[in-house]
Design an enzyme around this catalytic site. Structure first.
Site, short mmCIF file in Angstrom:
data_model
loop_
_atom_site.label_atom_id
_atom_site.label_comp_id
_atom_site.label_asym_id
_atom_site.label_seq_id
_atom_site.Cartn_x
_atom_site.Cartn_y
_atom_site.Cartn_z
N CYS A 100 0.54 -1.13 -0.02
CA CYS A 100 -0.07 -0.55 0.03
C CYS A 100 0.58 1.33 0.27
O CYS A 100 1.84 1.42 0.78
CB CYS A 100 -1.16 0.21 1.22
SG CYS A 100 -1.71 1.49 1.43
N HIS A 142 -9.28 -3.80 -1.86
CA HIS A 142 -8.48 -2.98 -1.00
C HIS A 142 -8.88 -1.47 -0.53
O HIS A 142 -8.01 -1.04 -0.04
CB HIS A 142 -7.04 -3.79 -1.61
CG HIS A 142 -6.20 -2.54 -1.08
ND1 HIS A 142 -4.57 -2.83 -0.09
CD2 HIS A 142 -5.51 -0.84 -0.78
CE1 HIS A 142 -3.55 -1.98 -0.03
NE2 HIS A 142 -4.01 -0.77 -0.62
N GLU A 143 -9.16 -0.59 -1.89
CA GLU A 143 -9.30 0.34 -2.55
C GLU A 143 -10.33 1.03 -1.73
O GLU A 143 -10.50 1.83 -1.15
CB GLU A 143 -9.61 0.81 -3.68
CG GLU A 143 -7.75 0.11 -4.23
CD GLU A 143 -6.97 0.47 -3.85
OE1 GLU A 143 -7.05 2.21 -3.16
OE2 GLU A 143 -5.64 0.76 -4.01
N HIS A 146 -10.22 1.57 2.03
CA HIS A 146 -9.28 2.68 2.64
C HIS A 146 -10.63 4.23 2.59
O HIS A 146 -10.49 5.03 2.92
CB HIS A 146 -8.63 3.00 0.86
CG HIS A 146 -6.72 2.61 1.55
ND1 HIS A 146 -6.26 2.97 2.67
CD2 HIS A 146 -6.59 2.24 0.17
CE1 HIS A 146 -5.39 2.49 2.08
NE2 HIS A 146 -5.14 2.21 0.50
NI NI Z 1 -3.74 1.08 0.36
#
Ligand code: NI
Length: 175
Positions: A100, A142-143, A146
Site C-alpha cells: 500500500c 483494498h481500495e 480505504h
Molecule cells: Ni492502499
C-alpha cells in the site's frame, strides 16, 4: 497538475469513512481525479484512493500491469471508480500479497474474497455493474477499504503475515 503527497498510516483521514460524491462532473472532482492519476503513476501503484491524498471522498483508481512492485499483476486499463459498492461475494477468501502506498515498506498476506460483484460510476457519471475476480477483485477490495477507513494491516489474520518490503523482494526473487 502536480503530484500530490501520499498520506501515511497513522494519519486520522485513513481511518475515516469517506463522503459520497454528489456531483461527479464538478470541476474540483475532475481535477482530483487527474491528480490521482498522476500521483498513482508516479508511485507505481496499482490503485490509489482519494483519502490517501487527503481527500475524504469515495473515489479510487485501479490500473494494473506487471511492474517492479507487482511482477505478476494482470493488465487492467486505468479505471476510475466512484461511489463503489460490493453487491455480492462468493463467500470464499484467499490469501494474497498486498502492499500500500500509505503503508511504506510493508507487504502482507491479506485475506480477500476471490470473486465479487460490484457497482460504481466512472468519471463521466456512467454506471457499471461488473463481476471481478482474482487480483483485480483484490485491488477493488483494498481500495474500497480505504474509503471505509481501513488499511490492509487491520485485515490480517496474524501479525506475522506482514513482512518488510526487503524480505518480500528477496522471497519473490527466489521464486
Ligand atoms: Ni492502499
Amino acid at each position: 497538475m502536480n503530484i500530490l503527497p501520499i498520506v501515511q498510516r497513522g494519519a486520522p483521514i485513513l481511518n475515516q469513512v469517506a463522503q459520497t460524491v454528489e456531483n461527479i462532473k464538478a470541476e474540483e472532482i475532475q481535477q482530483l481525479i487527474r491528480a490521482l492519476k498522476i500521483t498513482m503513476k508516479n508511485a507505481n501503484g496499482v490503485g490509489i484512493a482519494a483519502p490517501q491524498v487527503g481527500k475524504s471522498l469515495r473515489i479510487f483508481l485501479m490500473c494494473s500491469a506487471p511492474s517492479e512492485r507487482y511482477p505478476n499483476a494482470p493488465l487492467l486499463p486505468l479505471t476510475v471508480v466512484i461511489n463503489p459498492k460490493i453487491t455480492a461475494t462468493n463467500n470464499q477468501q484467499a490469501l494474497g500479497w498486498e502492499g500500500c502506498l500509505s503503508v511504506k515498506d510493508k507487504r502482507a498476506l491479506v485475506p480477500r474474497y476471490t470473486d465479487i460483484s460490484v457497482n460504481y460510476f466512472d468519471e463521466l457519471g456512467q454506471e457499471y455493474q461488473q463481476n471481478l475476480s482474482g487480483f483485480v477483485a483484490r485491488i477493488f477490495q483494498h481500495e474500497l477499504d480505504h474509503l471505509d477507513g481501513i488499511t490492509f494491516i487491520e485485515r490480517l489474520n496474524n501479525e506475522s503475515d506482514a513482512i518488510s518490503e526487503q524480505q518480500w523482494l528477496e522471497q519473490t526473487a527466489n521464486v
